[in-house]
Design an enzyme around this catalytic site. Sequence first.
Site, short mmCIF file in Angstrom:
data_model
loop_
_atom_site.label_atom_id
_atom_site.label_comp_id
_atom_site.label_asym_id
_atom_site.label_seq_id
_atom_site.Cartn_x
_atom_site.Cartn_y
_atom_site.Cartn_z
N ARG A 29 14.46 -10.30 -30.34
CA ARG A 29 13.41 -10.60 -31.33
C ARG A 29 13.38 -12.10 -31.62
O ARG A 29 14.42 -12.74 -31.74
CB ARG A 29 13.65 -9.80 -32.61
N ASP A 30 12.14 -12.62 -31.72
CA ASP A 30 11.96 -14.04 -32.03
C ASP A 30 12.49 -14.31 -33.43
O ASP A 30 12.28 -13.53 -34.36
CB ASP A 30 10.47 -14.42 -31.93
N ILE A 31 13.15 -15.44 -33.58
CA ILE A 31 13.76 -15.80 -34.86
C ILE A 31 12.70 -16.13 -35.92
O ILE A 31 12.97 -16.05 -37.12
CB ILE A 31 14.74 -16.99 -34.64
N VAL A 95 11.12 -24.29 -26.06
CA VAL A 95 12.40 -23.95 -25.42
C VAL A 95 12.14 -23.90 -23.92
O VAL A 95 11.33 -23.09 -23.45
CB VAL A 95 12.93 -22.59 -25.93
N HIS A 99 10.19 -17.91 -20.66
CA HIS A 99 10.16 -16.74 -21.55
C HIS A 99 8.72 -16.28 -21.74
O HIS A 99 7.79 -17.08 -21.67
CB HIS A 99 10.81 -17.03 -22.90
N HIS A 101 6.37 -14.31 -24.50
CA HIS A 101 6.25 -13.79 -25.87
C HIS A 101 5.51 -12.46 -25.78
O HIS A 101 4.40 -12.39 -25.23
CB HIS A 101 5.40 -14.73 -26.74
P1 AMP Z 1 7.97 -21.61 -27.11
O1 AMP Z 1 7.47 -22.47 -28.23
O2 AMP Z 1 6.91 -20.91 -26.34
O3 AMP Z 1 8.92 -22.39 -26.22
O4 AMP Z 1 8.78 -20.45 -27.80
C1 AMP Z 1 10.11 -20.57 -28.21
C2 AMP Z 1 10.34 -19.46 -29.19
O5 AMP Z 1 11.74 -19.30 -29.32
C3 AMP Z 1 9.81 -19.74 -30.60
O6 AMP Z 1 8.88 -18.70 -30.95
C4 AMP Z 1 11.04 -19.73 -31.48
O7 AMP Z 1 10.83 -19.15 -32.74
C5 AMP Z 1 12.01 -18.92 -30.63
N1 AMP Z 1 13.43 -19.19 -30.85
C6 AMP Z 1 14.05 -20.39 -30.86
N2 AMP Z 1 15.36 -20.24 -31.06
C7 AMP Z 1 15.59 -18.91 -31.16
C8 AMP Z 1 16.75 -18.12 -31.37
N3 AMP Z 1 17.97 -18.67 -31.52
N4 AMP Z 1 16.62 -16.77 -31.43
C9 AMP Z 1 15.39 -16.20 -31.29
N5 AMP Z 1 14.26 -16.89 -31.08
C10 AMP Z 1 14.35 -18.24 -31.03
#
Ligand code: AMP
Length: 113
Positions: A29-31, A95, A99, A101
């Site tokens: 799950r997204d944080i 990140v 990945h 979403h």
């Molecule tokens: P993006 O902006 O497409 O690179 O998405 C990166 C996603 O990773 C964002 O929606 C963040 O909220 C999520 N994220 C970053 N760190 C974590 C974490 N430690 N656990 C879960 N989700 C994370």
Amino acid sequence: MDGCVFCKIAAGEIPAEKVYDDGQILAFRDIAPQAPTHILVIPREHIESARMIDKSNSRIAARCLEAAAEIAESEGLEGGYRLISNVGADGGQTVFHLHFHLLGGRPLGERLA
Ligand code: AMP
């Protein structure tokens, strides 16, 4: 990959609420969820982004999509969902580990940007 937060999650060095793990593909799950269901589907292998998908690793990307479909079903997203991958700074990527979403749980509308 040193310093990659998703590699650290895959290695169990950072906690995450996992919903899927088949050894190659992981989902958690997204944080900072942007929808009632917001799950990130990642390969364990470090691939920087969808820009780096080629013949050598496209099977892994396809496995992410297969896993996403399975997860969407187990999350009860029968009405539909959105599957997106941000690429690079202009694409909103923060990140730099591939990945997808998986967003759903409410009508998301047609606008993408
Ligand atoms: P993006 O902006 O497409 O690179 O998405 C990166 C996603 O990773 C964002 O929606 C963040 O909220 C999520 N994220 C970053 N760190 C974590 C974490 N430690 N656990 C879960 N989700 C994370």
